[in-house]
Structure formats: structure tokens, C-alpha cells
Design an enzyme around this catalytic site. Structure first.
Site, mmCIF file in Angstrom:
data_model
loop_
_atom_site.group_PDB
_atom_site.id
_atom_site.type_symbol
_atom_site.label_atom_id
_atom_site.label_comp_id
_atom_site.label_asym_id
_atom_site.label_seq_id
_atom_site.Cartn_x
_atom_site.Cartn_y
_atom_site.Cartn_z
ATOM 1 C CB SER A 10 -0.899 0.006 1.238
ATOM 2 O OG SER A 10 -1.463 1.293 1.389
ATOM 3 C CG HIS A 35 -3.846 -1.729 -1.416
ATOM 4 N ND1 HIS A 35 -4.931 -2.542 -1.691
ATOM 5 C CD2 HIS A 35 -4.239 -0.902 -0.424
ATOM 6 C CE1 HIS A 35 -5.937 -2.212 -0.879
ATOM 7 N NE2 HIS A 35 -5.546 -1.212 -0.104
ATOM 8 C CG ASP A 37 -5.204 2.307 0.776
ATOM 9 O OD1 ASP A 37 -6.123 1.478 0.812
ATOM 10 O OD2 ASP A 37 -4.034 2.050 1.151
ATOM 11 C CG MET A 39 -8.412 6.966 2.346
ATOM 12 S SD MET A 39 -7.404 7.195 3.811
ATOM 13 C CE MET A 39 -6.795 5.530 4.051
ATOM 14 C CG HIS A 68 -9.187 -0.140 -0.305
ATOM 15 N ND1 HIS A 68 -8.544 -0.268 0.920
ATOM 16 C CD2 HIS A 68 -10.524 -0.189 -0.031
ATOM 17 C CE1 HIS A 68 -9.460 -0.370 1.870
ATOM 18 N NE2 HIS A 68 -10.662 -0.310 1.330
ATOM 19 C CG MET A 70 -11.290 3.038 2.228
ATOM 20 S SD MET A 70 -9.774 3.072 3.175
ATOM 21 C CE MET A 70 -8.598 3.068 1.835
ATOM 22 C CG MET A 139 -11.481 -2.931 5.379
ATOM 23 S SD MET A 139 -9.949 -2.404 4.560
ATOM 24 C CE MET A 139 -9.028 -1.606 5.884
ATOM 25 N N GLY A 147 -0.799 1.880 9.645
ATOM 26 C CA GLY A 147 -0.085 1.760 10.912
ATOM 27 C C GLY A 147 -0.934 1.389 12.115
ATOM 28 C CG ASP A 178 -6.018 -2.866 3.430
ATOM 29 O OD1 ASP A 178 -4.947 -2.545 3.991
ATOM 30 O OD2 ASP A 178 -6.698 -2.083 2.728
ATOM 31 N N GLY A 179 -4.720 -4.114 6.564
ATOM 32 C CA GLY A 179 -4.688 -3.384 7.828
ATOM 33 C C GLY A 179 -3.937 -4.143 8.905
ATOM 34 N N GLY A 180 -2.784 -3.609 9.290
ATOM 35 C CA GLY A 180 -2.028 -4.186 10.408
ATOM 36 C C GLY A 180 -1.358 -5.508 10.090
ATOM 37 N N GLY A 200 1.217 -1.910 4.356
ATOM 38 C CA GLY A 200 1.728 -0.558 4.140
ATOM 39 C C GLY A 200 2.960 -0.329 4.990
ATOM 40 C CB SER A 201 3.376 0.687 8.528
ATOM 41 O OG SER A 201 2.357 -0.162 8.983
HETATM 42 C C1 DX5 Z 1 -6.179 1.584 5.680
HETATM 43 C C2 DX5 Z 1 -5.803 1.237 4.268
HETATM 44 C C3 DX5 Z 1 -4.641 0.325 4.187
HETATM 45 C C4 DX5 Z 1 -3.372 0.845 4.810
HETATM 46 C C5 DX5 Z 1 -2.688 -0.341 5.398
HETATM 47 O O1 DX5 Z 1 -7.461 2.025 5.779
HETATM 48 O O2 DX5 Z 1 -6.873 0.611 3.580
HETATM 49 O O3 DX5 Z 1 -4.414 -0.124 2.861
HETATM 50 O O4 DX5 Z 1 -2.515 1.477 3.921
HETATM 51 O O5 DX5 Z 1 -1.594 0.074 6.129
HETATM 52 P P1 DX5 Z 1 -0.919 -0.818 7.256
HETATM 53 O O6 DX5 Z 1 -0.432 -2.062 6.566
HETATM 54 O O7 DX5 Z 1 0.163 0.029 7.789
HETATM 55 O O8 DX5 Z 1 -1.985 -1.141 8.266
HETATM 56 ZN ZN ZN Z 2 -6.423 -0.371 1.609
#
Ligand code: DX5
Ligand code: ZN
Length: 219
Positions: A10, A35, A37, A39, A68, A70, A139, A147, A178-180, A200-201
Site C-alpha cells: 500500500s 494497492h 488507497d 480516501m 481500494h 474508501m 478489512m 499503521g 488489509d490493515g495491520g 503498508g507500514s
Molecule cells: C487503511 C488502508 C490500508 C493501509 C494499510 O485504511 O486501507 O491499505 O494502507 O496500512 P498498514 O499495513 O500500515 O496497516
Molecule cells: Zn487499503
């Protein structure tokens, strides 16, 4: 079965000053998906980036663009996001009154269609659409920011969707988490039935190449 286990890093966690370099590094590490995102500050609190970023990256890389969305009423933007060069478009089930219309719009644009569900949305809500989808995004945090810490209960939903999809003969369905996600919990995600891993992170901190290699050892 053509389903593959893949990373989809991401770029939300990327360094936008060096984004091109970082994407080249991902390509050299044999990453296939990216990926992206989008938003809107309404469906989620934060605002990220959208059409101009996708459009400017598109001619520079052959990575598969996994968008993705959002955003509320994603139907307003599906066509333009497709035209900017997304290969797969995933919208949130919770963000639209016209789920069927969104899928139809993505398919009409010739793109892969995905539905995303937030941690509190039950799996049953999306089952009626499963046959038409290329991907379900489960999610594993509440969407909005990179993060965050993963909510482990979400893996149960992944398991549920994979079981139902298999029973329906939908063996090619991609399930994305996706996420954490990090190298510690990715095995649980895969064992639950996920095959597209967003991170992502855990990818963009320190060495991207080392991080991708560590993830790939587990895929
Ligand atoms: C959060 C995004 C993710 C985000 C994931 O709402 O949809 O794609 O970038 O980041 P990490 O892997 O750091 O949780
Ligand atoms: Zn995402």
C-alpha cells in the site's frame, strides 16, 4: 486453480518524494500488485489521493493497480478511476446503496471487481454478490489510516468467506486482507484463506526489499 498468493503493498505508507524510486524497488523485488488507497474524508476521516496520482503512475509501471476506494457513493468515480488506469476496483459495501450497480459499472469498464467490508460488517451481507466478484477485501482494521493494530477476529470472517466460496465452486476468488498485516501475522491470514496480502507500514519502513523478501518467504 489460478489463484496465487501475492503481496499488494500500500503506497499510503510510501514516501511521496521518492514514490517512483520506491515503486521501482518493489518491481525489482518481484512484486506484481500495488494497492492504491483512495480516501474522501467522508467515508473515512482521512483524505489521501485520487485520480491525478493514479494517472501519473500508470504509464511508468506495469504493476497491477489494485484501487481500494474508501469513498461514499463510489458509483460516482468508478469510471474515472478505471480510465486513470486501475486494473482492479474495490469499493466498500457500506458506502453505497447500489452494490449491484457498482459491480456492473466496474465490469463494464473491463476491470476486476472487489467488495470491501469493514470489521463490523457481517460476511452474510456480501454473499449474494460473491459469484460476480473477483475479490473480497476483508478489512483487518477500521479503514482510514495506515499503521494500526490488526483486529484478529477478522480472520474468522476470511475463513468463513473462503469456506462459502469453496462450497460454491468459486475457487479463483481472491480474498484480500488489509490493515495491520506484518510478517508475524501473515501466516495466520494465509491459513485463514486470504491470498492477497496488503501491507503498508510493514513494507515501507526501513528496507523495502528486505521487507518484501521476508513476506515472500511466508507466502
Ligand atoms: C487503511 C488502508 C490500508 C493501509 C494499510 O485504511 O486501507 O491499505 O494502507 O496500512 P498498514 O499495513 O500500515 O496497516
Ligand atoms: Zn487499503
Amino acid at each position: 486453480m489460478s489463484r496465487k498468493n501475492l503481496m499488494s503493498p500500500s503506497i499510503l505508507s510510501g514516501d511521496f518524494w521518492r514514490l517512483g524510486e520506491q515503486i521501482s524497488e518493489l518491481e525489482k523485488a518481484d512484486v506484481e500488485w500495488l494497492h492504491i488507497d483512495v480516501m474522501d474524508g467522508v467515508f473515512v476521516d482521512s483524505i489521501s489521493y485520487g485520480m491525478p496520482v493514479i494517472r501519473s503512475l500508470r504509464p511508468k509501471t506495469s504493476l497491477f493497480f489494485d484501487a481500494h476506494l474508501m469513498i461514499i457513493e463510489p458509483e460516482r468515480y468508478i469510471k474515472v478511476i478505471a480510465d486513470c488506469g486501475a486494473d482492479s476496483i474495490t469499493f466498500h459495501y457500506e458506502a453505497t446503496k447500489d452494490v449491484q450497480g457498482c459491480i456492473a459499472e466496474i465490469k463494464a469498464a473491463g476491470k476486476q471487481a472487489g467488495i470491501a467490508i469493514k470489521p463490523d460488517t457481517p460476511v452474510i451481507d456480501i454473499i449474494p454478490y460473491l459469484e460476480q466478484l473477483d475479490m473480497v477485501l476483508v478489512m483487518t482494521v477500521n479503514p482510514g489510516f495506515g499503521g494500526q493494530k490488526l483486529i484478529p477476529e477478522c480472520f474468522e470472517k476470511v475463513r468463513e468467506i473462503r469456506t462459502i466460496a469453496d462450497e460454491m465452486g468459486l475457487t479463483d476468488l481472491n480474498i484480500q486482507v488489509d490493515g495491520g498485516i506484518n510478517t508475524e501475522n501473515v501466516t495466520i491470514a494465509l491459513d485463514s484463506g486470504a491470498n492477497i496480502i496488503v501491507a503498508g507500514s510493514a513494507v515501507f519502513r526501513d528496507s523495502i526489499t528486505d521487507n518484501i523478501n521476508k513476506f515472500c518467504e511466508k507466502l
